[in-house]
Scaffold this active site. Structure first.
Site, short mmCIF file in Angstrom:
data_model
loop_
_atom_site.label_atom_id
_atom_site.label_comp_id
_atom_site.label_asym_id
_atom_site.label_seq_id
_atom_site.Cartn_x
_atom_site.Cartn_y
_atom_site.Cartn_z
N THR A 186 -68.98 59.52 21.86
CA THR A 186 -69.29 60.23 20.50
C THR A 186 -68.07 60.03 19.73
O THR A 186 -67.08 60.60 19.86
CB THR A 186 -69.70 61.68 20.78
OG1 THR A 186 -70.84 61.71 21.76
CG2 THR A 186 -69.94 62.44 19.52
N LYS A 195 -76.09 61.00 16.78
CA LYS A 195 -75.39 61.83 17.67
C LYS A 195 -74.77 63.09 16.95
O LYS A 195 -74.83 64.00 17.29
CB LYS A 195 -74.33 61.08 18.60
CG LYS A 195 -73.52 62.06 19.49
CD LYS A 195 -74.45 62.39 20.68
CE LYS A 195 -73.63 63.23 21.58
NZ LYS A 195 -72.87 63.08 22.57
N LYS A 242 -64.13 67.92 18.81
CA LYS A 242 -64.15 66.78 18.40
C LYS A 242 -65.38 66.24 17.80
O LYS A 242 -65.41 65.88 16.48
CB LYS A 242 -63.76 65.62 19.34
CG LYS A 242 -63.54 64.07 19.06
CD LYS A 242 -64.75 63.35 19.33
CE LYS A 242 -65.00 63.45 21.22
NZ LYS A 242 -66.00 62.55 21.50
#
Lengths: 296, 296
Positions: free
Chosen positions: A101, A176, A244
């Site tokens: 990701t 995502k 993150k």
């Protein structure tokens, strides 16, 4: 299409997700080549015949395709770009697939850099968590050129069940980000719902059963709520990794002029959790913030 | 157990949910008696043999059990309490079941008042929305005495699929509050995710398909995200009803010393929506707040 049949597949990043995914590639009959920051995590795969490489450059030189799933965009950048990276050391026609990701913008930069050297690249982050990786039923969100997606499809099918090509380079990462925006709010909802149930004195398992049969049912609820109820905060999906992911989504949204207050709140709640020292817990540790004694 | 076999069943509140639920009671072979603020909504049931009553008092006098699903706690209070209400006019042994989403404290007050007159009561709010009501697959959260829950079970089974007795009077409402706390956060997450997908230029339906195959999949996502994408804001589940539900949960949480910041944020977002004039839209109208032109 730049390259031919894929026989030798490299895998970089053998954590909770990558270790399981690489195992499926191996079981599907590909010649597996591996590299990882910590060699110990590669040993089970090596024991079943995978070839270890000490460097990214050595690995990619031996492979028709390389899959990466590492920690942070900074790791992606290091593995792909520069003189020691995948792109500089790949044979023309090699297919590079990043399943970390990461940033849509970095995915586009990698795609452009790869194309200049006759190398193909895809961004293909996943959803479905540890269970999805273990059972090869991940959802895979793919960005890149259609002919390269077609070439990668047998690899994706070895690891996932719902595989969708969503657009050019970066599209997988955008999808995502959209997934993580949803998950960020859901984790807050699950934590607050569990906290309410505990305080109200109801039997949490019974309530969870009925909530899990209504409109709000989700795999995330089924996995995370019981852990919250039991106080089992072991990762799973790390708080610092999820921070993150949220940071990427907030940054991309801001670049598009989009304000996402629920995502902002979730990020600030997980930052609180990190400040309390729980950054290496699983994301279900969000429910710690609702305990009477935060230190418990 | 206070009463005997249930043959005549009253139903008060024939809205989107109640109309469908009363139909299932009728189909299950009970003699259906109906009362509603607007008589027109009762006509389809009357056409199939239901008996209309002009007042709550007349209705309850004719029934072994009465089910209510009305708008707000103030309506519940009016229907149940006072000289013209259900409790004052019920025969001893009558079973009263409130399926409105209402206050746990009001459910306890009703249970206490009913017991003093030899009348039984349950709180039994539902989850599953219009589709769940139509297909008789609601999740039903029940609070009250075990023997009365057993007596009500055939009625519940005519309307729902997952039926759980969660504790004494008020427990059903507590569980429903926990459900709405979860839904409140999920609606924000779905709206923000859809807004992100639209801005990023991806094909929303394709992204939704892959999100709906991952950890964040839910019936709520499947129902609400396509409506948000299409700009179909017709209720469904009304914004002003959902604001009522969130208000109940916040009030109950506060009384237990519990702070729920995601729920607070969701309530303030829906209040924004109401201030813009969209209070009678469905809850999916939350995505209006992420449009470039709020007035569109």
């Amino acid at each position: 299409m730049l390259g031919g049949t894929i026989r030798a597949v490299g895998f970089i990043g053998l954590g909770i997700m990558g270790g399981n995914m690489a195992g499926h590639i191996q079981q599907a009959g590909y010649a597996l080549h591996v590299h990882n920051r910590t060699r110990a995590k590669a040993e089970p795969l090596i024991a079943r015949g995978a070839v270890w490489h000490d460097t990214v450059a050595d690995l990619v030189a031996a492979c028709d395709a390389v899959i990466t799933i590492v920690g942070y965009p900074v790791d992606v950048r290091q593995v792909y770009l520069g003189e020691t990276g995948l792109i500089a050391n790949a044979r023309p026609g090699t297919l590079l697939i990043d399943m970390t990701t990461s940033n849509p913008s970095l995915a586009r930069l990698i795609a452009d850099s790869a194309r200049l050297r006759g190398v193909a690249s895809l961004d293909a982050p996943v959803s479905g968590g540890e269970a999805g990786a273990k059972d090869a039923r991940l959802a895979i969100m793919v960005g890149g050129a259609a002919e390269e997606v077609a070439r990668a499809m047998p690899l994706f099918e070895a690891m996932g069940r719902t595989i969708r090509h969503l657009g050019p380079a970066g599209a997988g990462q955008h999808a995502k980000a959209a997934n993580q925006i949803l998950v960020a709010a859901m984790l807050m909802g699950i934590a607050e719902s569990v906290a309410y149930v505990k305080r109200s004195g109801l039997e949490p398992a019974a309530v969870l059963e009925v909530l899990g049969a209504g409109s709000a049912a989700s795999p995330l609820l089924s996995v995370q709520a019981p852990k919250m109820i039991a106080g089992d905060y072991a990762a799973g999906s790390h708080v610092h990794h999820f921070l993150k992911d949220m940071g990427i989504a907030i940054e991309e949204a801001a670049a598009m002029g989009l304000d996402l207050p629920a995502l902002d709140l979730s990020k600030s709640r997980f930052e609180e959790l990190t400040a309390l020292g729980y950054g290496t817990d699983g994301t279900q540790a969000l429910s710690r913030l609702y305990e009477d004694d935060l230190g418990s």
